[in-house]
Motif scaffolding. Sequence first.
Motif, mmCIF file in Angstrom:
data_model
loop_
_atom_site.group_PDB
_atom_site.id
_atom_site.type_symbol
_atom_site.label_atom_id
_atom_site.label_comp_id
_atom_site.label_asym_id
_atom_site.label_seq_id
_atom_site.Cartn_x
_atom_site.Cartn_y
_atom_site.Cartn_z
ATOM 1 N N ARG A 77 13.929 55.764 35.258
ATOM 2 C CA ARG A 77 12.474 55.652 35.231
ATOM 3 C C ARG A 77 11.781 56.616 36.202
ATOM 4 N NH1 ARG A 77 10.844 50.603 37.088
ATOM 5 N NH2 ARG A 77 8.783 51.140 36.296
ATOM 6 N N LEU A 78 12.546 57.482 36.844
ATOM 7 C CA LEU A 78 11.927 58.453 37.753
ATOM 8 C C LEU A 78 11.008 59.402 36.979
ATOM 9 C CD1 LEU A 78 14.736 59.599 40.220
ATOM 10 C CD2 LEU A 78 12.518 58.619 40.840
ATOM 11 N N PRO A 79 9.813 59.674 37.499
ATOM 12 C CA PRO A 79 8.917 60.619 36.823
ATOM 13 C C PRO A 79 9.342 62.063 37.075
ATOM 14 C CG PRO A 79 7.920 59.881 38.857
ATOM 15 C CD PRO A 79 9.205 59.102 38.715
ATOM 16 N N ARG A 172 -4.302 59.377 44.753
ATOM 17 C CA ARG A 172 -4.007 60.604 44.015
ATOM 18 C C ARG A 172 -2.541 60.675 43.598
ATOM 19 N NH1 ARG A 172 -6.640 65.143 47.919
ATOM 20 N NH2 ARG A 172 -5.415 66.500 46.547
ATOM 21 N N GLY A 173 -1.792 59.619 43.837
ATOM 22 C CA GLY A 173 -0.388 59.583 43.445
ATOM 23 C C GLY A 173 0.551 60.334 44.368
ATOM 24 N N LEU A 174 0.087 60.730 45.549
ATOM 25 C CA LEU A 174 0.915 61.574 46.417
ATOM 26 C C LEU A 174 2.035 60.785 47.094
ATOM 27 C CD1 LEU A 174 -1.898 63.771 48.001
ATOM 28 C CD2 LEU A 174 -0.376 64.334 46.100
ATOM 29 N N ALA A 180 9.363 59.474 44.945
ATOM 30 C CA ALA A 180 10.196 59.877 43.818
ATOM 31 C C ALA A 180 11.059 61.083 44.158
ATOM 32 C CB ALA A 180 9.305 60.180 42.608
ATOM 33 N N GLU A 181 10.514 62.039 44.900
ATOM 34 C CA GLU A 181 11.290 63.232 45.250
ATOM 35 C C GLU A 181 12.433 62.885 46.189
ATOM 36 O OE1 GLU A 181 12.519 66.943 44.690
ATOM 37 O OE2 GLU A 181 10.827 65.991 43.661
ATOM 38 N N LEU A 182 12.187 62.003 47.143
ATOM 39 C CA LEU A 182 13.255 61.572 48.039
ATOM 40 C C LEU A 182 14.338 60.826 47.265
ATOM 41 C CD1 LEU A 182 11.134 60.391 51.082
ATOM 42 C CD2 LEU A 182 12.731 62.315 51.071
ATOM 43 N N VAL A 210 6.891 54.687 39.999
ATOM 44 C CA VAL A 210 7.825 55.817 40.087
ATOM 45 C C VAL A 210 9.278 55.374 39.948
ATOM 46 C CG1 VAL A 210 6.248 57.260 41.406
ATOM 47 C CG2 VAL A 210 7.828 55.755 42.637
ATOM 48 N N GLY A 211 9.492 54.178 39.380
ATOM 49 C CA GLY A 211 10.849 53.813 39.005
ATOM 50 C C GLY A 211 11.524 52.715 39.790
ATOM 51 N N PHE A 212 10.825 52.069 40.725
ATOM 52 C CA PHE A 212 11.443 50.996 41.498
ATOM 53 C C PHE A 212 11.082 49.629 40.909
ATOM 54 C CE2 PHE A 212 11.724 54.521 44.341
ATOM 55 C CZ PHE A 212 12.814 54.270 45.157
ATOM 56 N N ARG A 213 11.990 48.670 41.073
ATOM 57 C CA ARG A 213 11.729 47.306 40.635
ATOM 58 C C ARG A 213 12.085 46.346 41.763
ATOM 59 N NH1 ARG A 213 16.630 44.976 39.809
ATOM 60 N NH2 ARG A 213 18.388 46.376 39.350
ATOM 61 N N ARG A 214 11.416 45.213 41.767
ATOM 62 C CA ARG A 214 11.654 44.238 42.828
ATOM 63 C C ARG A 214 12.991 43.539 42.611
ATOM 64 N NH1 ARG A 214 7.344 40.187 45.710
ATOM 65 N NH2 ARG A 214 8.820 39.253 47.189
#
Length: 225
Positions: A77-79, A172-174, A180-182, A210-214
């Motif tokens: 699910r990573l963008p 702004r999604g930063l 996500a990059e890390l 950005v792809g994480f779930r609890r």
Amino acid sequence: MLFVQAGDGYPFYARPRYPGGRPAVDDVVKMRARQRELGVPEALEWVHETTPDLLGVAREAGLEVLEAPLMVLDPDRLPRPHPHVRLLGTRTPEVEVVAQLAFSSPGTAKGEAGAAERDAALAVATTPMPGRHRYAVADVPGEGVLASGTAQRAGDVVEIVGIGTLPAARRRGLGGAVTAELARDALAHGAELVFLSAGSAEIARVYERVGFRRAGTACVAAPPG
């Protein structure tokens, strides 16, 4: 169990033994006394699902407890990479200053501190301690570094910490892009598990995008104030 580091570095928190017996208020009181004796922060952390009885015990022993969403990465699910996020092999003053300004105004709402406050702090910043981790920043042309974060590795497990965006540059999604990059970098270097703790349910939604779930609850206990 109390960990005390030898030499330079951040002080470690105490944690319950796992598996272990049922914690008691007196255990936490003795732990805090030992931490004060050693001159280290009175800090206790654990995963609620593994030691559920400790939540009430810690509060009865006089600690305030943050119940933080504990989240793990679903790699699929990573963008896509953000064009203005770059990785760093060392901890730069920008990483430190942006994080300090971000955490001085917690949450996801926009605030006043921005590039001007960052540049003023950088003008008097000292060189940070050499880092042993991986770092990433959102470095926007014409605006400079607006968000930063760190990845800490232990074997094939990576924890992402210290994600912060200048308050004036939020929404702004930063912060999510840095996270996500890390995470992408950790997977590229062989990580089997990437996780983080969100400061609130609102912040957790940033990481969900950005792809994480609890996966549970991280409890962070410290004295009031």
